[in-house]
Scaffold this active site. Structure first.
Site, PDB file in Angstrom:
ATOM      1  N   ASP A  61       0.919  -4.807  -5.492  1.00 57.16           N
ATOM      2  CA  ASP A  61       0.711  -3.662  -4.458  1.00 57.16           C
ATOM      3  C   ASP A  61      -0.493  -3.311  -5.558  1.00 57.16           C
ATOM      4  O   ASP A  61      -0.391  -3.769  -6.729  1.00 57.16           O
ATOM      5  CB  ASP A  61       1.370  -2.640  -4.224  1.00 57.16           C
ATOM      6  CG  ASP A  61       0.793  -1.496  -3.167  1.00 57.16           C
ATOM      7  OD1 ASP A  61      -0.233  -2.151  -2.186  1.00 57.16           O
ATOM      8  OD2 ASP A  61       0.586  -0.422  -3.343  1.00 57.16           O
ATOM      9  N   ARG A  62      -1.941  -2.475  -4.798  1.00 59.84           N
ATOM     10  CA  ARG A  62      -2.493  -2.389  -5.567  1.00 59.84           C
ATOM     11  C   ARG A  62      -2.673  -1.056  -6.192  1.00 59.84           C
ATOM     12  O   ARG A  62      -2.675  -0.387  -7.497  1.00 59.84           O
ATOM     13  CB  ARG A  62      -3.446  -3.297  -5.031  1.00 59.84           C
ATOM     14  CG  ARG A  62      -5.217  -2.566  -6.104  1.00 59.84           C
ATOM     15  CD  ARG A  62      -6.661  -2.889  -5.339  1.00 59.84           C
ATOM     16  NE  ARG A  62      -6.969  -1.304  -4.705  1.00 59.84           N
ATOM     17  CZ  ARG A  62      -7.839  -1.387  -4.076  1.00 59.84           C
ATOM     18  NH1 ARG A  62      -9.177  -2.251  -4.436  1.00 59.84           N
ATOM     19  NH2 ARG A  62      -7.800  -0.754  -3.066  1.00 59.84           N
ATOM     20  N   ASP A  63      -2.370  -0.264  -5.459  1.00 60.60           N
ATOM     21  CA  ASP A  63      -3.038   1.527  -5.405  1.00 60.60           C
ATOM     22  C   ASP A  63      -1.620   2.519  -5.352  1.00 60.60           C
ATOM     23  O   ASP A  63      -0.849   2.034  -5.342  1.00 60.60           O
ATOM     24  CB  ASP A  63      -3.716   1.762  -3.770  1.00 60.60           C
ATOM     25  CG  ASP A  63      -4.963   0.869  -3.588  1.00 60.60           C
ATOM     26  OD1 ASP A  63      -5.524   1.315  -4.559  1.00 60.60           O
ATOM     27  OD2 ASP A  63      -5.175   1.081  -2.425  1.00 60.60           O
TER      28      ASP A  63
ATOM     29  N   LYS B 171       1.756  -5.113   5.282  1.00 60.46           N
ATOM     30  CA  LYS B 171       2.839  -4.562   4.822  1.00 60.46           C
ATOM     31  C   LYS B 171       3.506  -3.357   6.292  1.00 60.46           C
ATOM     32  O   LYS B 171       2.451  -2.562   6.353  1.00 60.46           O
ATOM     33  CB  LYS B 171       2.981  -4.568   3.534  1.00 60.46           C
ATOM     34  CG  LYS B 171       2.663  -5.245   2.568  1.00 60.46           C
ATOM     35  CD  LYS B 171       2.432  -5.249   0.708  1.00 60.46           C
ATOM     36  CE  LYS B 171       1.560  -3.985   0.878  1.00 60.46           C
ATOM     37  NZ  LYS B 171       1.246  -3.373  -0.833  1.00 60.46           N
TER      38      LYS B 171
ATOM     39  N   TYR C 119      -8.931   5.161   0.531  1.00 61.93           N
ATOM     40  CA  TYR C 119      -9.936   4.341   1.081  1.00 61.93           C
ATOM     41  C   TYR C 119     -11.388   4.214  -0.601  1.00 61.93           C
ATOM     42  O   TYR C 119     -12.072   4.651  -0.255  1.00 61.93           O
ATOM     43  CB  TYR C 119     -10.695   4.752   2.060  1.00 61.93           C
ATOM     44  CG  TYR C 119     -10.167   4.849   3.110  1.00 61.93           C
ATOM     45  CD1 TYR C 119      -9.414   4.089   3.653  1.00 61.93           C
ATOM     46  CD2 TYR C 119      -9.371   6.357   3.621  1.00 61.93           C
ATOM     47  CE1 TYR C 119      -8.109   4.378   5.033  1.00 61.93           C
ATOM     48  CE2 TYR C 119      -8.663   6.215   4.685  1.00 61.93           C
ATOM     49  CZ  TYR C 119      -7.762   5.703   4.645  1.00 61.93           C
ATOM     50  OH  TYR C 119      -7.051   5.862   5.505  1.00 61.93           O
TER      51      TYR C 119
ATOM     52  N   SER D  12      -6.913  -0.648   5.293  1.00 60.88           N
ATOM     53  CA  SER D  12      -6.993  -0.830   6.235  1.00 60.88           C
ATOM     54  C   SER D  12      -7.978   0.246   7.101  1.00 60.88           C
ATOM     55  O   SER D  12      -8.825   0.176   7.578  1.00 60.88           O
ATOM     56  CB  SER D  12      -5.934   0.329   7.662  1.00 60.88           C
ATOM     57  OG  SER D  12      -5.509   1.414   6.598  1.00 60.88           O
TER      58      SER D  12
END
Length: 499
Positions: free
Chosen positions: A332-334, A421, A343, A377
């Site tokens: 996962d990135r964040d 996900k 964001y 998103s």
């Protein structure tokens, strides 16, 4: 001017010095770099390399096979084209010029250029079994004895599949995946010599390990994979009949059924004799060669059948005792690789998580593939643009090093896509992009959605909780995955086997 790098995997064979010297003296545009990858398992000292006009970089791949060695090389290379050469080939004085001519004018739909391979055979006698085997390379498709790939094509498909641990099928598998991704592979006019070499007495028996690799090819590319690479049917069916006849003769004899045992033994002898004769007839028919063919013709059928069974067990069934080592880690990135900023649109605001840089460096050194699977998103909601997202991801790579595949879901929850996900879409796509079995992937993230996506795809999962991770997600991860205190521990767990 053609921009190319040369990658040469080696096990320290004597011809490497000759090849590098020939490349240094050859006419034509020089490579941006020459990368030699030492694939000896125990390399106590560096290889002695000749001085070269081009920069020579020496890397190590830890004895994991030519596929892994080439991956280590091309991922380090920086040119548009990657020219793979084997360490035992001979290039002529015009090879760089002819390579440049082959690559000049190729449009972006062409992913690779294949050289013409010549195998010199003796003029004064018939070739031996070893020499005929090497001569088969001259008509083979896509062999990496001399093969130039566009770097973007390698990146798209994830390079060589490192489950092919020998110099067998790894080149055909890569080419098929490149073609399946829409690229063309063309034949060039450059000519490279591959000398025939003498192998040990049991080399043809050891070569039967390729039957296990054939199972992997069938699994990845379907039942028609042989015709797609221009190869006819093998002899495995006859080997199975021969082995069954021999086994039946032994069992029947042990049970006292002498007449039936004799019949089966006669069948085994006839099949073995026919096989041996087919190998002896085209050779020099010396006493040494005939003895070698007789011995190996007895051993090859049962060994071939055993290796095929070994491949079926390895690639077609799940392992239940422990887990195999991972081939790829998907992050996962964040709040996993970088500090979470809701964001995030400004590349300058990217801050790596503690230990992220060292963890990814560790994985690259171990030859483990690296990908990112991330929900974003904010794009669907209009809070960040695709351009801003790409800039942030590029900054992540600047700080943490190259990521081999980025799988990003830009949809909102209400769109009910198959990629966001906890759906498995991104995990499955990342595995396909890297050319690895999803069961050999480990997903590392900070939320229950990361764990659920991994489980739905058939991958393994490790949760690294942060202050934002809910307690029920941690409890669920304790039951169905593993929980690590930080990223370094998560990577250590993944490499050790998470179950």
């Amino acid at each position: 001017m053609i921009d190319y790098s040369i990658v040469i995997p080696t096990t320290g064979r004597d011809n490497l010095w000759r090849l590098l010297t020939a490349l240094r003296k050859a006419d034509g545009p020089p490579p941006r770099e020459i990368i030699v990858v030492d694939d000896r398992a125990e390399a106590f000292e560096d290889l002695a390399l000749p001085a070269s006009a081009a920069q020579i970089t020496l890397l190590r791949s830890g004895g994991r096979g030519p596929a892994a060695a080439r991956n280590v090389g091309w991922r380090q290379a920086t040119a548009e084209w990657i020219a793979f050469l084997d360490d035992d080939v001979i290039t002529d004085a015009r090879w760089p010029a002819r390579l440049a001519a082959d690559l000049t004018g190729l449009d972006a739909t062409v992913g690779a250029s294949q050289a013409r391979i010549e195998v010199p055979l003796p003029d004064d006698r018939r070739p031996t079994d070893d020499e005929r085997g090497t001569a088969g390379l001259a008509g083979a498709r896509w062999i990496t004895a001399d093969m130039a790939y566009r770097r973007t094509a390698l990146a798209v498909v994830g390079g060589f599949d490192e489950r092919f641990t020998r110099a067998y099928r790894e080149d055909a598998d890569l080419a098929l995946r490149v073609i399946e991704d829409g690229y063309a592979i063309v034949s060039g006019h450059r000519v490279t010599t591959h000398p025939a070499r003498r192998s040990g007495v049991l080399a043809s028996v050891r070569a039967q390990r390729g039957n296990a690799d054939d199972v992997l090819m069938r699994r990845k590319h379907g039942v028609r994979w042989r015709s797609r690479i221009g190869e006819g049917h093998g002899r495995l069916g006859w080997h199975a009949v021969t082995t069954a006849a021999g086994a039946a003769a032994g069992i029947l004899f042990a049970l006292g059924h002498r007449r039936a045992a004799a019949a089966c033994g006669a069948g085994w002898a006839a099949l073995t004799g026919r096989f041996a004769a087919s190998r002896i007839a085209p050779g020099p028919r010396t006493a040494d060669e005939i003895g070698r063919m007789l011995l190996t013709s007895v051993l090859i059928p049962p060994v071939a059948c055993w290796q095929r069974l070994r491949g079926e067990l390895r690639y077609r069934t799940r392992r239940h005792r422990g887990d195999p080592p991972p081939l790829a880690l998907l992050f996962d990135r964040d709040d996993t690789l970088i500090v979470n900023v809701p964001y995030l649109a400004d590349p300058e605001a990217v801050r790596p998580m503690p230990g992220a840089r060292d963890a990814l460096h560790w994985l690259r050194r171990e030859g483990i593939r690296i990908g990112v699977v991330s929900n974003q998103s904010g794009v669907a909601r209009g809070l960040i643009s695709q351009t801003q997202l790409a800039a942030v991801n590029a900054r992540v790579e600047e700080l943490l090093g190259p990521i081999e595949t980025w799988q990003i879901c830009v949809h909102d929850t209400a769109e009910h896509c198959v990629c966001r996900k906890p759906a498995p879409g991104m995990v499955e796509q990342a595995a396909r992009a890297l050319g690895v079995d999803v069961a050999r992937c480990v997903v590392i993230g900070d939320t229950g959605a990361d764990v659920a996506a991994a489980r739905a795809a058939g991958a393994r999962a490790i949760l690294v909780p942060t202050a934002a991770t809910r307690q029920n997600e941690i409890d669920d991860a304790h039951r169905h995955a593993r929980v690590a205190r930080d990223l370094a521990e998560a990577v250590a767990l993944a490499l050790a086997g998470v179950r």
